[in-house]
Motif scaffolding. Structure first.
Motif, PDB file in Angstrom:
ATOM      1  N   HIS A   1       0.671  -1.102   0.042  1.00 18.28           N
ATOM      2  CA  HIS A   1      -0.174  -0.133   0.141  1.00 18.28           C
ATOM      3  C   HIS A   1       0.904   1.445  -0.187  1.00 18.28           C
ATOM      4  CE1 HIS A   1      -3.580   3.014   0.620  1.00 18.28           C
ATOM      5  NE2 HIS A   1      -2.516   3.209   2.324  1.00 18.28           N
ATOM      6  N   TYR A   2       0.919   2.136  -0.618  1.00 16.92           N
ATOM      7  CA  TYR A   2       1.698   3.358  -1.109  1.00 16.92           C
ATOM      8  C   TYR A   2       0.900   4.629  -1.741  1.00 16.92           C
ATOM      9  CZ  TYR A   2       5.035   6.248  -3.192  1.00 16.92           C
ATOM     10  OH  TYR A   2       6.293   6.872  -4.185  1.00 16.92           O
ATOM     11  N   GLU A   3       1.402   5.506  -0.111  1.00 13.43           N
ATOM     12  CA  GLU A   3       1.221   6.827  -0.454  1.00 13.43           C
ATOM     13  C   GLU A   3       1.472   8.405  -0.653  1.00 13.43           C
ATOM     14  OE1 GLU A   3      -1.470   7.352   3.470  1.00 13.43           O
ATOM     15  OE2 GLU A   3      -2.368   5.524   2.850  1.00 13.43           O
ATOM     16  N   ILE A   4       1.655   9.076  -0.912  1.00 10.94           N
ATOM     17  CA  ILE A   4       2.043  10.475  -1.349  1.00 10.94           C
ATOM     18  C   ILE A   4       1.265  11.461  -0.740  1.00 10.94           C
ATOM     19  CG2 ILE A   4       3.284  12.203  -2.868  1.00 10.94           C
ATOM     20  CD1 ILE A   4       3.768   9.881  -4.077  1.00 10.94           C
ATOM     21  N   PHE A   5       2.253  12.477   0.216  1.00 14.20           N
ATOM     22  CA  PHE A   5       1.661  13.726   0.634  1.00 14.20           C
ATOM     23  C   PHE A   5       2.276  14.331   0.117  1.00 14.20           C
ATOM     24  CE2 PHE A   5       1.129   9.195   3.968  1.00 14.20           C
ATOM     25  CZ  PHE A   5      -0.210  10.311   4.464  1.00 14.20           C
ATOM     26  N   LYS A   6       1.639  15.412   0.605  1.00 14.46           N
ATOM     27  CA  LYS A   6       1.689  17.122  -0.087  1.00 14.46           C
ATOM     28  C   LYS A   6       1.572  17.738   1.217  1.00 14.46           C
ATOM     29  CE  LYS A   6       4.541  19.660  -2.569  1.00 14.46           C
ATOM     30  NZ  LYS A   6       4.418  21.392  -1.397  1.00 14.46           N
ATOM     31  N   ASP A   7       2.450  18.360   1.638  1.00 10.11           N
ATOM     32  CA  ASP A   7       2.637  19.594   2.599  1.00 10.11           C
ATOM     33  C   ASP A   7       1.081  19.461   3.356  1.00 10.11           C
ATOM     34  OD1 ASP A   7       3.394  21.429   1.529  1.00 10.11           O
ATOM     35  OD2 ASP A   7       2.030  22.467   0.032  1.00 10.11           O
ATOM     36  N   GLY A   8       1.066  18.213   3.608  1.00 11.76           N
ATOM     37  CA  GLY A   8       0.510  17.131   4.598  1.00 11.76           C
ATOM     38  C   GLY A   8      -0.847  16.844   3.769  1.00 11.76           C
ATOM     39  N   GLN A   9      -0.907  17.005   3.176  1.00  7.84           N
ATOM     40  CA  GLN A   9      -2.239  16.185   2.592  1.00  7.84           C
ATOM     41  C   GLN A   9      -2.115  15.508   1.935  1.00  7.84           C
ATOM     42  OE1 GLN A   9      -5.331  17.629   3.243  1.00  7.84           O
ATOM     43  NE2 GLN A   9      -3.732  18.664   4.500  1.00  7.84           N
ATOM     44  N   ARG A  10      -2.962  14.245   1.740  1.00  2.87           N
ATOM     45  CA  ARG A  10      -2.393  12.994   0.670  1.00  2.87           C
ATOM     46  C   ARG A  10      -3.015  13.312  -0.671  1.00  2.87           C
ATOM     47  NH1 ARG A  10      -5.230  10.585   5.145  1.00  2.87           N
ATOM     48  NH2 ARG A  10      -4.393   7.977   6.169  1.00  2.87           N
ATOM     49  N   ILE A  11      -2.180  12.762  -2.057  1.00  6.53           N
ATOM     50  CA  ILE A  11      -2.631  13.037  -2.897  1.00  6.53           C
ATOM     51  C   ILE A  11      -2.240  12.109  -3.914  1.00  6.53           C
ATOM     52  CG2 ILE A  11      -1.634  15.564  -2.921  1.00  6.53           C
ATOM     53  CD1 ILE A  11       0.748  14.665  -4.164  1.00  6.53           C
ATOM     54  N   ASN A  12      -2.617  12.239  -5.449  1.00  9.04           N
ATOM     55  CA  ASN A  12      -3.040  10.663  -6.031  1.00  9.04           C
ATOM     56  C   ASN A  12      -1.351  10.269  -6.041  1.00  9.04           C
ATOM     57  OD1 ASN A  12      -3.415   8.112  -7.679  1.00  9.04           O
ATOM     58  ND2 ASN A  12      -5.080   9.459  -8.924  1.00  9.04           N
ATOM     59  N   PRO A  13      -0.955   9.235  -5.408  1.00 12.44           N
ATOM     60  CA  PRO A  13       0.716   8.969  -6.890  1.00 12.44           C
ATOM     61  C   PRO A  13       0.836   8.428  -8.120  1.00 12.44           C
ATOM     62  CG  PRO A  13      -0.218   7.388  -4.807  1.00 12.44           C
ATOM     63  CD  PRO A  13      -1.356   7.873  -5.132  1.00 12.44           C
ATOM     64  N   ILE A  14      -0.430   8.277  -8.897  1.00 15.26           N
ATOM     65  CA  ILE A  14      -0.719   7.862 -10.542  1.00 15.26           C
ATOM     66  C   ILE A  14       0.114   9.423 -10.683  1.00 15.26           C
ATOM     67  CG2 ILE A  14      -2.262   8.764 -11.090  1.00 15.26           C
ATOM     68  CD1 ILE A  14      -2.115   5.745 -12.915  1.00 15.26           C
ATOM     69  N   ASN A  15       0.253  10.341 -10.226  1.00 17.13           N
ATOM     70  CA  ASN A  15       1.120  11.507 -10.776  1.00 17.13           C
ATOM     71  C   ASN A  15       1.704  11.754 -11.139  1.00 17.13           C
ATOM     72  OD1 ASN A  15      -2.054  12.177 -11.744  1.00 17.13           O
ATOM     73  ND2 ASN A  15      -2.257  12.961  -9.288  1.00 17.13           N
ATOM     74  N   PHE A  16       3.025  10.457 -10.398  1.00 17.16           N
ATOM     75  CA  PHE A  16       4.636  10.972  -9.893  1.00 17.16           C
ATOM     76  C   PHE A  16       5.029   9.076 -10.308  1.00 17.16           C
ATOM     77  CE2 PHE A  16       1.881  13.290  -6.807  1.00 17.16           C
ATOM     78  CZ  PHE A  16       2.479  15.041  -6.350  1.00 17.16           C
ATOM     79  N   TYR A  17       4.814   8.815 -11.590  1.00 21.40           N
ATOM     80  CA  TYR A  17       5.069   7.362 -11.143  1.00 21.40           C
ATOM     81  C   TYR A  17       6.163   7.725 -12.840  1.00 21.40           C
ATOM     82  CZ  TYR A  17       2.769   5.143  -8.463  1.00 21.40           C
ATOM     83  OH  TYR A  17       2.030   5.099  -6.863  1.00 21.40           O
ATOM     84  N   TYR A  18       6.051   9.555 -13.809  1.00 20.07           N
ATOM     85  CA  TYR A  18       6.707   9.645 -14.425  1.00 20.07           C
ATOM     86  C   TYR A  18       8.928   8.956 -14.813  1.00 20.07           C
ATOM     87  CZ  TYR A  18       8.728  13.833 -11.967  1.00 20.07           C
ATOM     88  OH  TYR A  18       9.223  14.656 -11.681  1.00 20.07           O
ATOM     89  N   GLY A  19       9.135   8.876 -13.878  1.00 23.62           N
ATOM     90  CA  GLY A  19      10.046   8.689 -13.176  1.00 23.62           C
ATOM     91  C   GLY A  19      11.089   7.601 -14.052  1.00 23.62           C
ATOM     92  N   SER A  20       9.964   6.276 -14.357  1.00 21.79           N
ATOM     93  CA  SER A  20      10.159   4.864 -14.079  1.00 21.79           C
ATOM     94  C   SER A  20       9.411   4.152 -15.347  1.00 21.79           C
ATOM     95  CB  SER A  20       9.882   4.426 -12.956  1.00 21.79           C
ATOM     96  OG  SER A  20       8.552   4.073 -11.923  1.00 21.79           O
TER      97      SER A  20
END
Length: 323
Positions: A283-302
């Protein structure tokens, strides 16, 4: 010895010697001296106007050389100004736009020098205008170079920060595609596997066999590697800086410890099913400034474009989550 002159006297029918009076001699001598002085003055005047002395010739050549050098200097300044103008344009419209920095105002770049007359000592000469104008252009050019140099120092610092930011952003998938069984559930409203009620699923579930490697998705510092959070089981949190935190839950075991610094792609743990989990998965999560955001927007590197499109399609399906 001066010549003796005679004249014929018809009365005595004989030649008589001509006797010159002293007054006459003095008169002629005076006239000769005046004429000589006048001739000498005229000669000197004409010579000074039309005939140059060696010193004057040397000074004239020096002046001509100075004028040539100032002309060449102005041409060099024309070139330098054109180059600097191009750098200033790229600085304002490319570099500063990319690094989200405000452009330097034109009046600040082109500002002259106020206050006292800086060029007073250069006035009063035959070529004062040329010298003063060249000096002004050179001073302004030097000031513009100083402004641009400081701007590039700022850009270099922003670039360094940008490089750190790009390395810190959690930009890769934490489990390799070759190790995945499937992408079980995405971010959004999903069916709870235990209560069957619809609830918000704050991360992404990657189904993989127990012991599958889990990788850090960006540079950062491990802030937690424990099982002290309800539902997550053994989990890891990485603080990437710039407001980003990533979370990796339901792990089988850890490969890092708290306060350890990691790089993107480092092995940090292994897939498991600890905590509130129905089957082995990450289970994978990303927080930005304390708020959970959708991790799918961050896979441009792989991921390739095709892999990302497939992942996006799987993640959008409103199915049952695994936790």
């Amino acid at each position: 010895m001066s010549k003796v002159k005679y004249y014929y006297d018809p009365e005595s029918l004989s030649y008589r010697k001509i006797e010159r009076k002293k007054r006459t001699t003095l008169k002629y001598a005076s006239m000769f001296i005046i004429a000589s002085a006048l001739f000498g003055f005229v000669f000197v005047f004409i010579s000074s106007q039309y005939i140059e002395s060696p010193k004057e010739k040397a000074l004239k050549r020096e002046l001509q050389n100075m004028q040539l050098q100032y002309s060449l200097l102005n041409k060099k300044m024309d070139h330098a100004e054109a180059v600097l103008e191009n750098i200033e344009d790229r600085d304002n419209n490319i570099y500063r736009v990319y690094f989200e920095a405000n452009p330097i105002p034109e009046e600040q770049r082109k500002a002259g020098f106020g206050g006292i007359n800086r060029y007073k000592d250069l006035e009063g000469y035959d070529n004062s205008k040329l010298i003063v104008e060249s000096s002004k252009r050179l001073d302004i050019l030097q000031k513009q170079i100083v402004v641009q140099s400081r701007s590039l120092d700022e850009i270099a610092k922003l670039a360094e920060e940008k490089e750190k930011l790009l390395a810190a952003i959690p930009a890769i998938q934490p489990v390799n595609n070759k190790d995945l069984s499937r992408m079980a559930s995405g971010y959004g409203m999903r069916s709870d596997p235990f209560t069957k009620a619809r609830k918000m699923h704050w991360g992404m579930d990657f189904t993989a066999p127990r012991g599958t490697p889990v990788y850090a998705s960006g540079d950062g510092i491990v802030t937690r590697a424990d099982a002290g959070a309800t539902g997550y089981g053994r989990h890891i949190r990485i603080d990437h800086g710039y407001g980003y935190v990533s979370l990796y839950a339901h792990l089988y075991k850890y490969n890092v410890k708290k306060n350890q610094r990691v790089k993107r792609g480092d092995l940090i743990g292994f897939v498991g099913s600890t905590g509130r989990s129905q089957a082995p998965h990450l289970h994978y999560e990303i927080f930005k400034d304390g708020q959970r955001i959708n991790p799918i927007n961050f896979y441009y590197g792989s991921l390739t474009a095709e892999e990302f499109a497939e992942l996006l399609e799987d993640a959008s399906v409103e199915n049952q989550s695994l936790d």
